[in-house]
Design a protein around this motif. Structure first.
Motif, short mmCIF file in Angstrom:
data_model
loop_
_atom_site.label_atom_id
_atom_site.label_comp_id
_atom_site.label_asym_id
_atom_site.label_seq_id
_atom_site.Cartn_x
_atom_site.Cartn_y
_atom_site.Cartn_z
N ARG A 639 13.65 -4.33 -12.91
CA ARG A 639 14.35 -3.61 -11.83
C ARG A 639 15.54 -2.84 -12.38
O ARG A 639 15.82 -1.72 -11.99
CB ARG A 639 14.83 -4.60 -10.76
CG ARG A 639 13.72 -5.42 -10.16
CD ARG A 639 12.75 -4.52 -9.42
NE ARG A 639 11.62 -5.26 -8.91
CZ ARG A 639 10.44 -4.73 -8.64
NH1 ARG A 639 10.25 -3.44 -8.83
NH2 ARG A 639 9.46 -5.46 -8.18
N GLY A 668 15.93 -0.34 -2.15
CA GLY A 668 15.04 0.71 -2.63
C GLY A 668 15.15 2.00 -1.84
O GLY A 668 15.30 3.08 -2.41
N GLY B 563 11.03 3.34 -8.76
CA GLY B 563 12.13 2.84 -7.95
C GLY B 563 11.81 2.74 -6.48
O GLY B 563 12.31 1.90 -5.78
N ALA B 565 9.13 1.76 -5.23
CA ALA B 565 8.16 0.70 -4.94
C ALA B 565 8.75 -0.63 -5.35
O ALA B 565 8.49 -1.16 -6.39
CB ALA B 565 6.88 0.96 -5.72
N PRO B 566 9.63 -1.13 -4.52
CA PRO B 566 10.39 -2.29 -4.89
C PRO B 566 9.60 -3.59 -4.80
O PRO B 566 8.52 -3.63 -4.26
CB PRO B 566 11.53 -2.29 -3.88
CG PRO B 566 10.93 -1.64 -2.68
CD PRO B 566 9.94 -0.65 -3.20
N GLY B 567 10.23 -4.64 -5.32
CA GLY B 567 9.58 -5.95 -5.35
C GLY B 567 9.44 -6.55 -3.99
O GLY B 567 8.45 -7.17 -3.69
N ASP B 570 11.81 -2.75 0.53
CA ASP B 570 13.10 -2.10 0.55
C ASP B 570 14.15 -2.75 -0.33
O ASP B 570 15.32 -2.78 0.01
CB ASP B 570 13.60 -2.02 1.99
CG ASP B 570 14.48 -0.80 2.16
OD1 ASP B 570 14.27 0.16 1.42
OD2 ASP B 570 15.35 -0.82 3.03
N SER B 571 13.76 -3.27 -1.43
CA SER B 571 14.78 -3.84 -2.30
C SER B 571 14.31 -3.74 -3.74
O SER B 571 13.13 -3.76 -4.03
CB SER B 571 15.03 -5.29 -1.95
OG SER B 571 15.79 -5.87 -2.98
N TYR B 572 15.28 -3.66 -4.63
CA TYR B 572 14.95 -3.64 -6.05
C TYR B 572 14.96 -5.04 -6.63
O TYR B 572 14.74 -5.22 -7.81
CB TYR B 572 15.96 -2.77 -6.80
CG TYR B 572 15.56 -1.32 -6.83
CD1 TYR B 572 14.69 -0.85 -7.80
CD2 TYR B 572 16.02 -0.44 -5.87
CE1 TYR B 572 14.32 0.47 -7.83
CE2 TYR B 572 15.64 0.89 -5.90
CZ TYR B 572 14.80 1.34 -6.89
OH TYR B 572 14.42 2.64 -6.92
N SER B 573 15.30 -6.02 -5.83
CA SER B 573 15.32 -7.37 -6.38
C SER B 573 13.89 -7.84 -6.58
O SER B 573 12.95 -7.25 -6.09
CB SER B 573 16.10 -8.30 -5.46
OG SER B 573 15.51 -8.29 -4.20
N VAL B 574 13.74 -8.92 -7.31
CA VAL B 574 12.40 -9.36 -7.71
C VAL B 574 11.80 -10.25 -6.61
O VAL B 574 12.40 -11.23 -6.19
CB VAL B 574 12.48 -10.12 -9.04
CG1 VAL B 574 11.12 -10.64 -9.44
CG2 VAL B 574 13.03 -9.19 -10.11
N TRP B 575 10.63 -9.82 -6.22
CA TRP B 575 9.99 -10.46 -5.07
C TRP B 575 9.84 -11.97 -5.26
O TRP B 575 10.20 -12.76 -4.38
CB TRP B 575 8.63 -9.80 -4.84
CG TRP B 575 7.79 -10.50 -3.84
CD1 TRP B 575 8.03 -10.58 -2.50
CD2 TRP B 575 6.59 -11.23 -4.07
NE1 TRP B 575 7.04 -11.29 -1.89
CE2 TRP B 575 6.14 -11.71 -2.83
CE3 TRP B 575 5.84 -11.51 -5.21
CZ2 TRP B 575 4.98 -12.47 -2.70
CZ3 TRP B 575 4.68 -12.25 -5.08
CH2 TRP B 575 4.27 -12.73 -3.84
#
Lengths: 700, 656
Positions: A639, A668, B563, B565-567, B570-575
């Motif tokens: 990320r 995002g 960027g 396609a987040p985890g 709507d977030s860049y944190s890790v799913w």
């Protein structure tokens, strides 16, 4: 505001800056050939600065200038020229340079001294002498002298009275309360003129930028700068429901207004705005390093550790601070250290925390045995092995020491072993002695030279050198060294020239001379002397006894940097961000790996600037500069890379106004919105930024 | 009405601190409690449900499951006591096909009449609120009103109510209990008449832990023939009025507001007044004229004969007029009451005055001998109803401004009161233990009784009644082992009279845990239950969790996402990390609550819930791991860790 006293210069005194070609030729004769295109721009910049500081060519005299060129464009060269002119012209003046650390001090000293020869040839009237450079404390600065000292010197009680004060990497003066910041404020009144150097004017806090502007008498720009800074804040932290078009318009408008207000005090060139010079910097290119996605067991390890630490924290553990430490995502060394520490704390926990943490640690132990080497470390090491087999030098940046240590150790175990060349050792020794003579350097010493030759004859260097020689024999080894080029047939210098330059460079540095001296009895002091290790970790050595030789032995990296800027020595340098600013690593290296990113885009840009510089290896060999951002898919490391790549793309457009981020907090859709805003404002932002370029004094 | 204070939902309110959770409740009502009112209004409020009943699709299912879960937690701790309501032809099928009939599996529904003829007319709520704060304070909330547990009572009527929320002491004290006057004994009598002698004992204990508010006293009626001796010990009905009337010299006057006036003769009226040192001549009845909408709708009833009795005895009839509908004038009931309000007053309020002292009785008791008792010639007091009222000090009486009728002939009267025939089925109850349905019924001896046990898809006849020696109590045990379709209702028919009795589920907790409300889709019920359980402990809002997908279906697939396609959405944190932290956050919240309950002496029930929830969470996380695993193997780790940790934590669960 204090009245602006005249500097008393005349534009005629820097007339030589209008003839860069002649100077370039002179520089070649003095041993450091400048690049014509870049020199032209640097000379124009120097002329512009001098005219503005002095009030010549129709310019109004200014108290100071902020030079904010992108990293790698040679701000030091420009400032050194300005310093020499101010110090030496006519009645002579005193110049003081504040550098952030010892390494930078030495670099300044080198830079200043490198101009002595060309200036003596092209600007005799200045009468410059190398001994006018004072890289030390001086009681009273005499006219015609240039003193180079560290930032901390400004905080001493001594008033830094001078005609020109140059503050390098001024953004390090962070915070109203820092000693340096306070000292600058106090010392301002003793300096008649101020030249501030920073690559990232809008990357620092607004109040810090305002303070810089105040130092150079640019208070008039406070309002527009504040307005632009607010728009930047809103871009990164504001409401993303707003129309991207509207925000883009506002961003471009405020940027333009800020640039207009700054243009009287600020000179800035973006690296992308100089297509004519691209060839001399080298063109950046993505270097894709395939890292397999994190295995589920690796992710489980991280999640178990995160959980253990959270439970431990709730149970009162003091060591459980960062539970999802970024280091856990890129290596196991810190992970294992934390695990060991936690294990020692467990007996003190109350139930059920004790049972929970014990259970987690047991599971972690089993998983660690199954997982073995970290996947990312493995993948990157394999790629670097290939690069090294192709003759490249590589610099690898890590953000943490533990990661750098682990990667260094792993690289040592996988990089190809040295193949000892066929010629007998005395043949090499004699050849090198012959090549290095005459050693016309003020610090030349037979014993130091012998130590240096011994180092050149170490297994690694012999093997490397042998690989560059087409078909040398015992008889023609010296000739071969004098004609062949290291690492690449189209390299800028022969092996002999490179060795001589390296030797001089080592002699030039006090700390390197000391290392050479120590190496007489302890060859290991010189990187690569052990003959086997192709990798060197420039960070504190690990506690593993067998790894000690893989790391530098002192905190003075001059020697390492000098060697890395030659074709010899370790092929891979694993460094931390201590080496991300102000130093050159570009002379023989065009491959940079961001193994572990710092969340600051400025840091990333600074790292990249270590290779993308005037006279880079990439430019000399007509190859691209390879930047690798290996990402560990499935972890926060991945990320971080995703966001960082986007942000540094817009770094120059926003005049460096790209903010740091916490990967966990970036949403995002909001990041996408930002990218839309920047894309829409791109053309206007680029045009606005262009207005800060240096211009011919007197031109309208 | 939209005002929260005067709207139809004004009674749907609690004064207990918001952090408290309901641990037990008793509700008494005359009419059979309305399933819908309970399920859609009262219980969501008291059980603090997060879902709305009127949602659609999944939201509706979540509501039903949430209600079901909370009811199961409070299994047999919610008690409703009513009269035995005979069904009218119009609502014949209602009890069977009602949407919420299933709530009675967990709510104990009692009717009076197990020991003889009795009418349950009191409207009492006792709510036991458990502590969730560290201070461990529990509360008893008491509501005495005129409101039955029906939608008509809430939406169509004006009610009078008194409410108090009282901190509970840690231990029961007899001295405290005594200060509640007749209320504890009233509860005992109610339990006996419900055929469950000890059923209300926990509520009596709660009274023993609470201080009766200063200046408050209770007046209650219990059915029966009460001698003077009994009345001296427990002054039921009118006998209790002397104790609440203001003390002092002179006669007590009384003002009465109630919608139903019974048949009084002069002697009975005089004797009733004498109970509180009053006189019929000092009695004033607030009444309406025959043109009043409440009269036209036959909501307020006054027999003509009683009117004559009142007039003859010198009582006053105060004229409560109905203003024009567009009138904005404030009425005496409430400052927000307007003539256009189509609710009719069901309040029963008595104001006793002696000198300058005035006390007001808010009660369920209409002004009738059935409620207050009829004194026999030998001095006994015969009461037909259970009634309950609370008396408080009062300064003003809002009907003081009313004038007497100009002509009492204008008063709304009825020639006769409607009569209820003698009930053939007086009392019944039904319960299921997983193997058989047990039915008990008190029915007129010698009459044929037909019984059927139903659930929405089945009907089984009751064939083998056993009859006790006196011929009234009949019992039957009917085999019923189908846990997929639990019995919901027993229908009893005797001649023209029909009574429906909900079947209480008395299976062990583990056996009844999986029963679903009929409306819930079995295929998704388990997942929804899991999500609700997670949500209860701070997990993601269940409806959101259901639609959640990672951006890439398998985090090990290795594809490079950008960027955008987040985890997680709507977030860049890790799913996988987010998921793990979210699941473990549920564990943390559960553990925090366990810790809190362990520190409270009074947390026994809460600990019991938490322990069971811990076990359920383990199972839920194991299922969740399988669900998360379909989106990527790493996704399953978080739920797996949560289940693991809960197992460990349960081993260290703090016992009382």
């Amino acid at each position: 505001m204090l009245p602006i006293e005249p500097l008393g210069l005349s534009a005629n005194q820097w007339q030589f800056l209008s003839a860069p070609s002649r100077y370039v030729e002179a520089s070649a004769r003095s041993g450091r050939r400048l690049v014509p295109d870049s020199t032209r721009r640097q000379f124009l910049t120097a002329r512009d600065i001098l005219a503005r500081l002095n009030g010549s060519c129709g310019e109004e005299a200014r108290r100071g200038i902020l030079l904010a060129d992108d990293v790698g464009l040679g701000k030091t060269t420009v400032a050194a020229l300005v310093a020499w002119v101010v110090a030496s012209a006519g009645e002579k003046r005193g110049v003081r340079i504040l550098a952030p650390n010892d390494v930078m001090m030495r670099r300044w000293e080198d830079e200043l001294k490198s101009h002595v020869g060309p200036l003596q040839e092209c600007a005799r009237h200045l009468g410059v002498q190398a001994n006018r450079v004072k890289a030390r404390r001086v009681g009273r600065l005499s006219a015609g002298s240039i003193q180079v000292v560290k930032h901390s010197y400004a905080a001493s009680d001594l008033p830094l009275a001078c005609d020109l004060l140059i503050v390098d990497e001024a953004h390090r003066a962070k915070g109203e309360g820092t000693a340096f910041s306070a000292a600058l404020k106090r010392q301002k009144k003793y300096a008649r003129r101020v030249l501030i150097l920073t690559a990232t004017p809008f990357s620092i806090r607004l109040d810090e930028l305002q303070r810089m502007l105040t130092l150079i008498g640019g208070e008039a720009a406070h309002g527009p700068v504040r307005a632009f800074s607010r728009v930047l804040d809103a871009l990164y932290g504001g409401n993303t429901a707003r129309s991207p078009e509207v925000v883009a318009e506002r961003l471009a408008t405020k940027a333009k207004a800020a640039v207009e207000a700054l243009s009287a005090f600020v000179i800035r060139h973006g690296i992308n705005d100089l297509p004519g010079e691209q060839k001399s910097f080298g063109v950046g290119a993505d270097w894709n390093i395939d890292v397999p996605p994190a295995r589920s067991k690796e992710l489980e390890l991280m999640m178990r550790m995160d959980r253990s630490l959270r439970v431990a924290k709730a149970a009162g553990s003091e060591s459980a601070k960062a539970t999802n430490d970024p280091r856990f995502h890129v290596g196991w060394r810190h992970f294992d250290a934390v695990r060991a520490r936690l294990k020692s704390e467990v007996p003190q926990f109350a139930e059920p925390a004790k049972a929970v943490v014990e259970h987690q640690l047991k599971s972690i132990k089993g998983l660690r045995e199954e997982v073995g080497t970290h996947s990312k470390i493995d993948a990157v090491a394999a790629e670097l092995k290939t690069a090294i087999q192709q003759g490249e030098k590589v610099v690898v940046f890590c953000h943490h020491i533990a990661t750098a240590q682990e990667l260094t150790a792993r690289l040592d175990s996988v990089l190809p072993e040295v193949t000892i060349p066929p010629l007998p050792m005395p043949v090499w020794t004699n050849a090198w002695k012959e090549v290095l003579e005459p050693a016309d350097h003020e610090y030349h010493d037979e014993r130091l030279c012998a130590t240096f030759v011994d180092w050149l004859c170490a297994d690694l260097n012999r093997a490397q050198t042998w690989s560059w020689l087409p078909a040398a024999t015992e008889v023609d080894l010296v000739d071969a060294l004098r004609t062949a080029r290291g690492r690449c047939p189209t390299g800028p210098e022969t092996i002999a020239e490179a060795a001589r330059r390296l030797y001089h460079s080592l002699l030039q540095s006090k700390s390197s001379r000391a290392v050479l001296k120590e190496a007489e009895g302890d060859p290991e002091r010189l990187p690569g002397a052990n003959g086997a290790s192709r990798v060197l970790g420039v960070c504190p050595p690990s506690e593993h006894g067998q790894e000690q030789s893989l790391f530098i032995h002192n905190q003075q990296p001059d020697t390492v940097i000098s060697i890395f800027n030659s074709p010899f020595g370790p092929d891979v340098l694993v460094v931390t961000d201590k080496l991300s600013e102000g130093i050159d690593l570009h002379r023989y290296c065009r491959c940079l790996v961001h193994y572990e990113l710092d969340p600051s885009p400025i840091r990333t840009v600074q790292r990249n600037g270590r290779l993308r510089r005037v006279n880079s290896w990439a430019a000399a060999t007509d190859q691209p500069i390879r930047y690798a951002y290996p990402a560990f898919h499935g972890t926060r490391d991945h990320r971080l890379v995703q966001i960082m790549k986007k942000r540094i793309d817009s770094f120059s457009l926003l005049l460096g106004g790209v903010q740091d981020f916490d990967v966990e907090e970036v949403v995002g859709s909001e990041e996408e919105w930002r990218n839309q805003v920047i894309a829409r404002a791109k053309v206007r932002l680029a045009a606005a930024g262009g207005q800060l370029r240096a211009k011919e004094p007197g031109a309208t | 009405m939209s005002s929260a204070e005067f709207g139809w939902q004004s009674l749907l309110h609690t004064d207990a601190p918001s952090a408290c959770s309901l641990q037990a409740a008793l509700f008494t009502t005359y009419d059979r409690a309305d399933d819908r009112l309970l399920a859609e209004h009262l219980l969501p409020l008291l059980l603090k449900l997060s879902r709305e009943p009127d949602g659609e699709g999944a939201e509706r299912q979540y509501f039903l499951l949430e209600l079901d879960r909370r009811l199961k937690q409070l299994h047999d701790r919610l008690v409703v006591v009513s009269s035995t309501a005979r069904e009218e032809p119009g609502d014949a099928e209602d009890g069977e096909s009602g949407t919420y009939g299933w709530i009675w599996r967990s709510i104990r529904h009692l009717t009076v009449g197990s020991r003889g003829k009795a009418v349950q007319h009191a409207k009492l709520w006792l709510l036991h609120w458990g502590a969730t704060d560290a201070d461990g304070v529990e509360y008893l909330e008491i509501v005495v009103s005129s409101a039955n547990l029906t939608r008509a009572a809430f939406k169509g009527q004006l009610q009078a109510a008194w409410r108090a929320c009282i901190e509970l002491g840690p231990k029961r004290s007899e001295a405290r209990l005594d200060r509640w006057g007749v209320l504890p004994e009233f509860l005992r009598e109610l339990a006996v008449q419900s055929g469950e002698d000890d059923r209300l004992e926990p509520f009596i204990s709660l009274l023993g832990r609470a201080d009766c508010p200063e200046g408050v006293s209770f007046v209650a009626s219990v059915p029966g023939r009460h001698s003077d001796q009994v009345l001296r010990r427990a002054p039921w009905g009118a006998a209790g009025l002397r104790e609440i009337a203001p003390s002092g010299r002179g006669r007590v006057s009384v003002d009465i507001l109630c919608p139903f006036v019974g048949s009084w003769n002069a002697d009975a009226l005089h004797r009733w007044c004498a109970r509180f040192e009053g006189l019929p001549g000092r009695l004033a009845l607030v009444w309406i004229d025959k043109h009043h909408p409440w009269a036209r709708a036959a909501k307020w009833l006054l027999p003509e004969a009683t009117l004559r009795t009142l007039s003859g005895a010198g009582a006053s009839l105060l004229h409560l007029r109905h203003g024009p509908d567009d009138c904005q004038q404030t009425g005496p009931f409430h400052r927000e009451h307007r003539p256009a309000d189509d609710r009719w007053s069901h309040a029963k309020v008595y104001s006793f005055k002696r000198g300058n002292s005035r006390r007001m009785l808010v009660t369920s008791a209409n002004f009738s001998p059935a409620a207050w008792g009829k004194q026999t010639d030998d001095g006994e007091l015969v009461i037909e109803n259970f009634e309950l009222g609370v008396c408080v000090e009062q300064v003003a009486w809002p009907f003081d401004q009313l004038h007497e009728f100009d002509n009492e002939q204008d008063a709304a009267t009825v020639s006769e009161l409607p009569t209820c025939g003698s009930a053939l089925i007086r009392w019944a109850r039904a319960a299921w233990d997983g193997k058989k349905v047990e039915v008990d019924c008190r029915c007129e001896a010698g009459r044929e009784l037909v019984g059927t046990i139903r659930n929405p898809g089945d009907e089984v006849s009751i064939t083998n009644w056993t009859v006790d020696p006196d011929g009234h109590l009949r019992s039957a045990q009917v085999p019923w082992a189908d846990s997929e379709r639990p019995p919901s209702l027993v229908r009893l028919t005797c001649e023209q009279e029909r009574v429906s009795v909900p079947v209480f589920d008395k299976r062990p907790p583990r056996d009844r845990e999986n029963a679903l409300p009929p409306e819930v889709d079995k295929d998704v019920a388990q997942m929804m239950r899991d999500e609700l359980l997670f949500e209860q402990y701070g997990g993601r809002f269940a409806a959101d969790a259901a639609g959640e997908e990672p951006a890439h279906s398998d985090s090990e697939a290795g594809e490079e996402d950008e960027g955008g396609a987040p985890g997680r959405p709507d977030s860049y944190s890790v799913w996988a990390f987010d998921l793990a932290r979210r699941h473990l956050g549920v564990v943390d919240n559960w553990a925090d609550q366990v810790k809190g309950a362990a520190m409270r002496d009074t947390g026994a029930l809460e600990r019991q819930w938490l322990r069971r929830d811990g076990e359920l969470l383990i199972e839920a996380f194991e299922r969740q791991a399988a669900r998360d695993g379909t989106k990527g193997t790493a996704g399953a780790v978080g739920a797996k860790l949560a289940a693991e940790e809960l197992t460990l934590r349960l081993k260290h669960f703090p016992e009382a």
